[in-house]
Scaffold this motif. Structure first.
Motif, PDB file in Angstrom:
ATOM      1  N   TYR A  68       0.835  -1.207   0.000  1.00  0.00           N
ATOM      2  CA  TYR A  68       0.000   0.000   0.000  1.00  0.00           C
ATOM      3  C   TYR A  68       0.869   1.256   0.000  1.00  0.00           C
ATOM      4  CZ  TYR A  68      -3.526  -3.325   1.794  1.00  0.00           C
ATOM      5  OH  TYR A  68      -4.367  -4.390   1.989  1.00  0.00           O
ATOM      6  N   SER A  79      -4.894   7.273  -0.315  1.00  0.00           N
ATOM      7  CA  SER A  79      -5.468   6.801   0.941  1.00  0.00           C
ATOM      8  C   SER A  79      -6.156   7.945   1.661  1.00  0.00           C
ATOM      9  CB  SER A  79      -4.388   6.198   1.838  1.00  0.00           C
ATOM     10  OG  SER A  79      -3.487   7.199   2.262  1.00  0.00           O
ATOM     11  N   TYR A  93      -8.169   2.824   0.878  1.00  0.00           N
ATOM     12  CA  TYR A  93      -7.364   3.007  -0.318  1.00  0.00           C
ATOM     13  C   TYR A  93      -8.284   3.047  -1.527  1.00  0.00           C
ATOM     14  CZ  TYR A  93      -3.660   1.811   2.869  1.00  0.00           C
ATOM     15  OH  TYR A  93      -2.804   1.820   3.936  1.00  0.00           O
TER      16      TYR A  93
END
Length: 128
Positions: A68, A79, A93
């Motif tokens: 991520y 995000s 996300y």
């Protein structure tokens, strides 16, 4: 069952170790694919991957969170913090347009690679 977990390599020719290594190389694409249907929080992506494979593949949470961060740094995902009324706050996300383009390119490359490997191994497509 293929688990994407750090485990000692099996004996030579162990197909589960080979498959796990192959899948590990596609973690970014797998995560981007999980986000195509909408925004998700980190652990929700983990569960979606596990569910999609019937439990045959899971990616360690630490690996996912590193993914991520990398995808966000590269501008492929964004995000934001959710507004949960109960429990802890969750970081969500969302895939960006650049992330969609990378996903599509990676899938196209995978299809080409699969076709070439299938031809080299003389494997016939068994998908319906």
């Amino acid at each position: 069952m293929i688990k994407n977990q750090a485990a000692p390599a099996g004996p030579p020719g162990d197909s589960s170790a080979f498959a796990a290594d192959l899948l590990r190389g596609h973690t970014d694409t797998i995560v981007l694919g999980a986000l195509r249907g909408g925004d998700r929080y980190g652990f929700e992506i983990y569960k979606a991957i596990r569910l999609a494979t019937g439990g045959d593949h899971e990616i360690k949470e630490a690996t996912l969170y590193a993914t991520y961060r990398r995808l966000e740094k590269d501008g492929l995902v964004e995000s934001y913090w959710g507004d949960e009324t109960q429990g802890g706050r969750r970081k969500y996300y969302r895939i960006t347009d650049a992330g969609r383009a990378v996903f599509q390119g990676n899938v196209a490359a995978w299809i080409t690679t699969r076709r070439i490997i299938d031809a080299l191994l003389d494997v016939k497509d068994t998908t319906p």
